[in-house]
Design a protein around this motif. Structure first.
Motif, PDB file in Angstrom:
ATOM      1  N   VAL A 149       0.836  -1.201   0.000  1.00 45.10           N
ATOM      2  CA  VAL A 149       0.000   0.000   0.000  1.00 45.10           C
ATOM      3  C   VAL A 149       0.871   1.251   0.000  1.00 45.10           C
ATOM      4  O   VAL A 149       0.615   2.212  -0.742  1.00 45.10           O
ATOM      5  CB  VAL A 149      -0.950  -0.009   1.209  1.00 45.10           C
ATOM      6  CG1 VAL A 149      -1.646   1.339   1.360  1.00 45.10           C
ATOM      7  CG2 VAL A 149      -1.985  -1.119   1.084  1.00 45.10           C
ATOM      8  N   GLY A 150       1.924   1.238   0.821  1.00 46.19           N
ATOM      9  CA  GLY A 150       2.810   2.391   0.907  1.00 46.19           C
ATOM     10  C   GLY A 150       3.518   2.682  -0.402  1.00 46.19           C
ATOM     11  O   GLY A 150       3.685   3.852  -0.790  1.00 46.19           O
ATOM     12  N   GLU A 151       3.938   1.634  -1.098  1.00 47.14           N
ATOM     13  CA  GLU A 151       4.589   1.846  -2.385  1.00 47.14           C
ATOM     14  C   GLU A 151       3.615   2.479  -3.387  1.00 47.14           C
ATOM     15  O   GLU A 151       3.973   3.394  -4.132  1.00 47.14           O
ATOM     16  CB  GLU A 151       5.139   0.529  -2.937  1.00 47.14           C
ATOM     17  CG  GLU A 151       6.367   0.020  -2.203  1.00 47.14           C
ATOM     18  CD  GLU A 151       7.081  -1.095  -2.970  1.00 47.14           C
ATOM     19  OE1 GLU A 151       6.798  -1.266  -4.178  1.00 47.14           O
ATOM     20  OE2 GLU A 151       7.909  -1.786  -2.355  1.00 47.14           O
ATOM     21  N   LEU A 152       2.378   1.994  -3.405  1.00 51.17           N
ATOM     22  CA  LEU A 152       1.389   2.543  -4.325  1.00 51.17           C
ATOM     23  C   LEU A 152       1.064   3.997  -3.984  1.00 51.17           C
ATOM     24  O   LEU A 152       1.004   4.867  -4.872  1.00 51.17           O
ATOM     25  CB  LEU A 152       0.117   1.694  -4.293  1.00 51.17           C
ATOM     26  CG  LEU A 152       0.218   0.308  -4.937  1.00 51.17           C
ATOM     27  CD1 LEU A 152      -1.015  -0.522  -4.597  1.00 51.17           C
ATOM     28  CD2 LEU A 152       0.375   0.425  -6.445  1.00 51.17           C
ATOM     29  N   LEU A 153       0.854   4.281  -2.704  1.00 55.28           N
ATOM     30  CA  LEU A 153       0.570   5.647  -2.302  1.00 55.28           C
ATOM     31  C   LEU A 153       1.762   6.568  -2.577  1.00 55.28           C
ATOM     32  O   LEU A 153       1.586   7.709  -3.018  1.00 55.28           O
ATOM     33  CB  LEU A 153       0.216   5.693  -0.815  1.00 55.28           C
ATOM     34  CG  LEU A 153      -1.171   5.187  -0.427  1.00 55.28           C
ATOM     35  CD1 LEU A 153      -1.311   5.156   1.088  1.00 55.28           C
ATOM     36  CD2 LEU A 153      -2.253   6.066  -1.039  1.00 55.28           C
TER      37      LEU A 153
END
Length: 314
Positions: A149-153
């Motif tokens: 999720v952090g990579e996508l955000l």
């Protein structure tokens, strides 16, 4: 001008700060509780909660922050079964706060800690793992879930704000100031050798075997790689494997332990021969920063044993 390092008093963070200082870079660290921390010359420790935007903004009023290495607080760990929604909100909120102040302060580059688990949770467990491999969205464990999720955000916010966001896919990291890891046996084996006790594997998610292997990166190398990624004049990618670039088996760790402590009781049984063997390819990292690991298995093991026998608990 300083680099803000969240989690800078922790395991990987403290070694990242040491590597940044070796490069002549001043650092600012944040901790939630007041007082009690002394990080050395060229390092300021500020009381601030990354989940609280106002306290983060106040840090920027006292220091000229030009870069951010974000190693803390972007996942609910350990999970709180009583308040999972609020836990997740706080975890993701800390990432939003970091990006908010980065935009307000005119920060050029923000580094975000990710994990080798984004590969493993995608079923990628054999051979060299490269940053351009396709990952699945799912993950059974909260750590790779929130790192994905952090990579996508981070990618979305990089495009939206113009800030360079760099993902660090960190491999199995071990060494001074470390912890009892649930995924690999090296720390438990070294602790047992340093203390003359039998290894305690109670925290591992599965019984270890001699041939079990993982990309293990000594924490001093991990910290140096992150520092190089933060300070590089130019990076050609948004995601980098931070690793040793090779798979290390428990048998290799045991051999290195025996070189330092010949009578250590650290034997492990052999498994059924089906253990996966994967490692993170560090071609990108080496090409853009010149990073090469300085600690092979023998040197890392001896250094860690020396650290523990000097009276350090972990």
């Amino acid at each position: 001008m300083s680099i803000l390092v969240t989690g800078g008093l922790g395991f990987i963070g403290s070694h990242t700060v040491a590597a940044l200082r070796e490069q002549g870079q001043e650092c600012v660290l944040v901790q939630r509780r007041a007082g009690g921390a002394h990080a050395g010359d060229g390092v300021a420790v500020e009381q601030a909660d990354i989940r609280d935007l106002a306290s983060l903004r106040a840090v920027g009023e006292r220091h000229r922050i030009t870069g951010i290495v974000h190693l803390a607080g972007s996942m609910p760990w350990p999970p709180n079964a009583d308040a999972p929604v609020e836990d997740a909100r706080r975890a993701l909120g800390s990432l939003f706060n970091i990006m908010q102040v980065a935009q307000e302060w005119g920060v050029r580059r923000v580094g975000l800690a990710s994990t080798i688990g984004v590969y493993v949770s995608s079923g990628l467990t054999e051979g060299a793992l490269t940053e351009d491999m396709l990952l699945s969205l799912g993950a059974a464990h909260p750590i790779p879930t929130f790192k994905k999720v952090g990579e996508l955000l981070g990618g979305y916010l990089a495009d939206a704000t113009g800030i360079e966001v760099v993902n660090y896919r960190i491999s199995g990291t071990w060494g001074p100031r470390g912890h009892r890891d649930p995924f690999f046996a090296a720390p438990a084996l070294v602790h047992a050798a340093a203390r003359g006790t039998a290894p305690d594997f109670s925290d591992l998610i599965a019984p270890p075997h001699a041939e079990d292997a993982l990309d293990l990166c000594y924490v001093k190398d991990t910290g140096r790689a992150i520092a190089l990624l933060q300070l590089a004049d130019k990076l050609n990618h948004a995601t980098y494997n931070v690793a040793s670039g090779r798979a290390t088996s428990n048998a290799e760790i045991i051999a290195a332990i025996r070189a330092a402590v010949p009578d250590a009781g650290v034997d492990l049984p052999t498994g059924d021969g089906t253990a996966p063997r994967a490692w993170l390819d560090i071609t990108r990292l080496h090409g853009d920063t010149g990073f090469t690991p300085e600690y092979d298995t023998t040197r890392a093991t001896a250094d860690y044993i020396t650290w523990l026998r000097a009276g350090n608990e972990r």
